[in-house]
Motif scaffolding. Structure first.
Motif, short mmCIF file in Angstrom:
data_model
loop_
_atom_site.label_atom_id
_atom_site.label_comp_id
_atom_site.label_asym_id
_atom_site.label_seq_id
_atom_site.Cartn_x
_atom_site.Cartn_y
_atom_site.Cartn_z
N VAL A 56 20.38 15.97 -62.92
CA VAL A 56 20.91 15.51 -61.63
C VAL A 56 22.43 15.44 -61.70
CG1 VAL A 56 21.07 13.56 -60.06
CG2 VAL A 56 18.84 14.25 -60.94
N LEU A 57 22.94 14.82 -62.78
CA LEU A 57 24.40 14.70 -62.93
C LEU A 57 25.07 16.06 -62.82
CD1 LEU A 57 25.09 12.19 -65.84
CD2 LEU A 57 25.46 11.85 -63.40
N ASN A 58 24.46 17.03 -63.51
CA ASN A 58 25.06 18.37 -63.58
C ASN A 58 24.95 19.13 -62.26
OD1 ASN A 58 24.56 21.49 -65.11
ND2 ASN A 58 26.42 20.28 -65.31
N MET A 59 24.18 18.58 -61.33
CA MET A 59 24.02 19.26 -60.03
C MET A 59 24.83 18.59 -58.93
SD MET A 59 19.98 19.86 -59.97
CE MET A 59 19.20 21.26 -60.74
N ILE A 60 25.57 17.55 -59.28
CA ILE A 60 26.27 16.81 -58.22
C ILE A 60 27.57 17.51 -57.81
CG2 ILE A 60 27.55 14.67 -57.76
CD1 ILE A 60 25.46 13.19 -59.39
N ASP A 61 27.76 17.61 -56.51
CA ASP A 61 29.07 17.94 -55.97
C ASP A 61 29.73 16.60 -55.65
OD1 ASP A 61 28.48 20.59 -56.13
OD2 ASP A 61 28.68 21.01 -53.99
N LEU A 62 30.60 16.16 -56.53
CA LEU A 62 31.26 14.86 -56.35
C LEU A 62 32.20 14.99 -55.15
CD1 LEU A 62 31.00 12.23 -57.97
CD2 LEU A 62 33.04 12.91 -59.21
N THR A 63 31.99 14.13 -54.17
CA THR A 63 32.58 14.39 -52.86
C THR A 63 33.49 13.28 -52.39
OG1 THR A 63 30.57 15.61 -52.28
CG2 THR A 63 31.96 14.89 -50.47
N THR A 64 34.65 13.65 -51.86
CA THR A 64 35.40 12.69 -51.05
C THR A 64 35.91 13.40 -49.81
OG1 THR A 64 37.18 11.07 -50.97
CG2 THR A 64 37.57 12.97 -52.38
N LEU A 65 35.42 12.98 -48.66
CA LEU A 65 35.79 13.62 -47.39
C LEU A 65 36.15 12.54 -46.40
CD1 LEU A 65 32.90 16.24 -47.26
CD2 LEU A 65 35.30 16.73 -47.73
N GLU A 66 37.31 11.94 -46.62
CA GLU A 66 37.71 10.86 -45.72
C GLU A 66 39.11 11.12 -45.21
OE1 GLU A 66 37.24 7.25 -47.89
OE2 GLU A 66 35.06 7.50 -48.05
N GLY A 67 39.37 10.59 -44.04
CA GLY A 67 40.70 10.72 -43.47
C GLY A 67 41.74 10.08 -44.36
N LYS A 68 41.32 9.08 -45.14
CA LYS A 68 42.28 8.35 -45.96
C LYS A 68 42.43 8.94 -47.37
CE LYS A 68 38.88 5.01 -47.54
NZ LYS A 68 38.22 3.74 -47.32
N ASP A 69 41.85 10.12 -47.62
CA ASP A 69 42.01 10.75 -48.94
C ASP A 69 43.47 10.99 -49.26
OD1 ASP A 69 39.34 10.78 -49.33
OD2 ASP A 69 39.05 12.92 -48.94
N THR A 70 43.84 10.71 -50.49
CA THR A 70 45.20 10.97 -50.94
C THR A 70 45.13 11.82 -52.20
OG1 THR A 70 45.14 9.02 -52.35
CG2 THR A 70 46.03 8.72 -50.13
N PRO A 71 46.25 12.46 -52.59
CA PRO A 71 46.25 13.21 -53.86
C PRO A 71 45.79 12.32 -55.02
CG PRO A 71 48.22 13.72 -52.63
CD PRO A 71 47.51 12.64 -51.85
N GLY A 72 46.18 11.05 -54.99
CA GLY A 72 45.79 10.13 -56.06
C GLY A 72 44.28 9.99 -56.15
N LYS A 73 43.64 9.83 -55.00
CA LYS A 73 42.19 9.68 -54.96
C LYS A 73 41.52 10.94 -55.50
CE LYS A 73 38.03 8.34 -53.52
NZ LYS A 73 37.36 8.37 -52.23
N VAL A 74 42.03 12.09 -55.09
CA VAL A 74 41.44 13.36 -55.52
C VAL A 74 41.63 13.56 -57.02
CG1 VAL A 74 41.55 15.87 -55.28
CG2 VAL A 74 41.62 14.41 -53.25
N LYS A 75 42.81 13.20 -57.51
CA LYS A 75 43.06 13.31 -58.96
C LYS A 75 42.08 12.44 -59.74
CE LYS A 75 47.99 14.27 -59.02
NZ LYS A 75 49.30 13.65 -59.16
N GLN A 76 41.92 11.22 -59.25
CA GLN A 76 41.01 10.29 -59.93
C GLN A 76 39.60 10.87 -59.94
OE1 GLN A 76 38.83 7.69 -57.98
NE2 GLN A 76 37.99 7.02 -59.93
N MET A 77 39.20 11.47 -58.81
CA MET A 77 37.85 12.01 -58.73
C MET A 77 37.69 13.22 -59.66
SD MET A 77 35.65 13.03 -55.37
CE MET A 77 36.23 14.70 -55.26
N CYS A 78 38.74 14.04 -59.75
CA CYS A 78 38.67 15.20 -60.64
C CYS A 78 38.53 14.74 -62.09
CB CYS A 78 39.92 16.07 -60.49
SG CYS A 78 39.98 16.94 -58.93
N TYR A 79 39.21 13.65 -62.43
CA TYR A 79 39.08 13.11 -63.79
C TYR A 79 37.65 12.64 -64.01
CZ TYR A 79 40.01 10.65 -68.08
OH TYR A 79 39.97 10.24 -69.40
#
Lengths: 265, 294
Positions: A7-30
């Motif tokens: 399941v973990l290996n099949m997840i598309d970790l997602t953030t799709l919010e108006g308030k997304d920032t580069p910081g949030k995306v970087k954190q998610m990529c990590y």
């Protein structure tokens, strides 16, 4: 345990919010690469899923990594924009480095019976994608009936979708078992006729390990083992990963876990 | 014609609802002369887990309620309990108390709840402090609830004992998972019905019935439980709890067995034990060249 890791290996970790920032995306990529470093031997997620404006940020963070970058496009989530804008949106995301494009269909046109329009639109976006794989979001919560879901699935498959996906995550209900089953049947029928495999991505509302495992069982029963890899099956989710991680740690240590000890979604 | 007896089903209390145990098991409670009093849920560790999830969910809004409102709600529990006085007395008698002792126990319970209702908006002033420091800072310490508290109901005083551990925990803004006494579960479940009708938000108090052997360990080792309280446990059980609680360094209080009817069994310290002290250093300007006086 094997199922949970799958399941973990099949997840598309997602953030799709108006308030997304580069910081949030970087954190998610990590997080995508380091799900829970306290436990070794965990896979990464399959991909991160972001808005086109954040693809560049994600590309930089994931350079040379096996974690793929998916970008929503075509005026996600409503899809209410002219064709030229949708194409430009898609080309932009691809040029920024997206490996996968998650487009939305024009539900208004679909419900008005303009199936040719929907078909042509998907085909045009597919062309704009180039090498990127195309996931077509049907937004089943707005399609009213399972008949419509099946028809939209068939249209998307024939128009060139590599994946069909249930929802944007912005509309309830999202990925219910019935809807996913209907779409899996469309994929199976297409495979039986042509031998061509199409991927499936339920998204929205799958936030517990149990529900995710239910989905995997359904995929295995309907489509078979060849679909049980992130090449052909994905979960679109933001909070599922932590629940699966907590289940894994529970299995490993025997202790019920607390979200306090896992990274933020 | 003789009527068929309609016996009450004693169910557990999780997240403001009364589910049966997920395990589907029960045990029968025996009264004097070995007759069956009731069937009681024999909860499993999964019920304990579900209760913790419910308690965690309720924690945010309960701890952020105004202290005065918490006091009103706790007082409301006392009012509702008073209204069910005769039912509680009857159940205590079923579980073996004499009529006089049962009445005394219920009255003392109501008084105890009222006592802690009064504390709800007062303990903060006494526990918190403004501290003298040698720099230009306004330095103050305030009490904050510790989080989800697991409670093992004492075996003495079936109603008063558990209330004496339960109420100070919620008065202080914590949420609770309570393991009812295996021998005396009836008043715990009926108390849940009182709580259910007293404005206490769902999940703030969760009550499960079953054996301590099975239910205490998953709570103590649960990483999302922040503290445990109990009273009069055996030395072995108490130290086993300490060991299991070490993983997330939770607070463990095993109070000595006590006579719950005495005033000495209540007090500010029961609230204070389940509070975390947060100290803030707030920069301030030096006025008139003086150093900060506090």
């Amino acid at each position: 345990m094997q199922g949970l890791k799958m399941v973990l290996n099949m997840i598309d970790l997602t953030t799709l919010e108006g308030k997304d920032t580069p910081g949030k995306v970087k954190q998610m990529c990590y997080k995508a690469q380091h799900l829970h470093d306290a436990y070794t031997g965990l896979p990464t997620v399959a991909a991160v899923c972001v808005y086109p404006s954040m693809v560049g940020v994600a590309r930089k963070e994931l350079k040379g990594n096996i974690v793929k970058i998916a970008s929503v496009s075509t005026a996600f989530p409503s899809g209410q924009a002219p064709m030229s804008v949708k194409l430009e949106d898609t080309r932009f995301a691809v040029s920024e480095g997206a490996d996968e494009i998650d487009m939305v269909i024009s539900r208004g046109k679909f419900l008005a019976g303009e199936y040719n329009f929907v078909f042509d639109e998907i085909a045009a976006i597919k062309e704009a994608c180039g090498k990127a794989r195309l996931k077509v979001i049907l937004e089943t919560g707005e399609l009213s009936t399972l008949d419509n879901v099946r028809r939209a699935s068939d249209i998307a498959i024939h128009a060139g979708a590599d994946f069909i996906k249930t929802s944007t995550g912005k509309i309830q209900p999202a990925a219910t078992m019935q809807v996913t089953y209907t779409m899996l049947m469309a994929i199976r029928d297409h495979y039986d006729r042509t031998g061509i495999m199409i991927g499936m991505k339920p998204a929205g509302g799958i936030s517990t390990s149990k529900l995710a495992l239910h989905n995997l069982v359904m995929v295995k029963e309907v489509l078979g083992n060849q679909w049980l890899s992130n090449e052909w099956f994905r979960f679109g989710a933001s909070s599922l990963a932590n629940d699966v991680l907590m289940q894994i740690m529970k299995t490993e240590t025997g202790l019920y876990q607390s979200p306090d000890y896992f990274s933020m979604d | 014609m003789t009527r068929l007896q309609v016996l009450k089903t004693y169910k557990i209390f999780i997240g403001g609802q009364f589910p049966r145990t997920e395990s589907g098991r029960y045990y029968s409670l025996k009264g004097k002369d070995d007759f069956d009093i009731a069937n009681v849920c024999l909860s499993s560790r999964k019920d304990a887990r579900n209760a913790v999830v419910a308690a965690r969910k309720a924690f945010g809004s309960w701890s952020e309620r105004s202290a005065f409102n918490r006091g009103q709600i706790v007082y409301r529990i006392a009012e509702m309990l008073e209204g069910r006085r005769s039912q509680f007395i009857e159940e205590l008698q079923l579980m073996g108390l004499t009529a006089a002792n049962a009445a005394k126990e219920v009255d003392a319970t109501v008084d105890r709840i009222v006592y802690y209702a009064g504390w709800c908006d007062k303990y903060q002033q006494i526990v918190s402090s403004v501290n003298p420091v040698a720099s230009s800072h306004f330095n103050f310490s305030v009490a904050e609830p510790t989080g989800v508290v697991g409670i093992v109901a004492p075996e003495e005083s079936p109603l008063l004992g558990l209330v004496s551990l339960l109420i100070p925990a919620i008065a202080g803004g914590n949420t609770v998972v309570l393991v009812a006494s295996e021998k005396y579960p009836l008043s715990a479940v009926t108390l849940a019905e009182v709580i259910h009708s007293s404005d206490v938000p769902g999940g703030v108090i969760n009550i499960i019935t079953g054996t301590a052997d099975e239910l205490v360990s998953p709570l103590v080792s649960h990483l999302d439980v922040n503290a445990m309280t109990s009273a009069g446990l055996s030395k072995e059980m108490a130290s086993a709890m300490q060991v299991q609680a070490a993983d997330n360094v939770k607070r463990v209080f095993n109070y000595p067995a006590m006579d719950w009817s005495k005033a000495s069994s209540q007090g500010l310290s029961m609230i204070e034990d389940l509070q975390e002290i947060k100290t803030t250093w707030h920069p301030i300007e030096n006025i008139g060249g003086a150093t900060s006086s506090y």
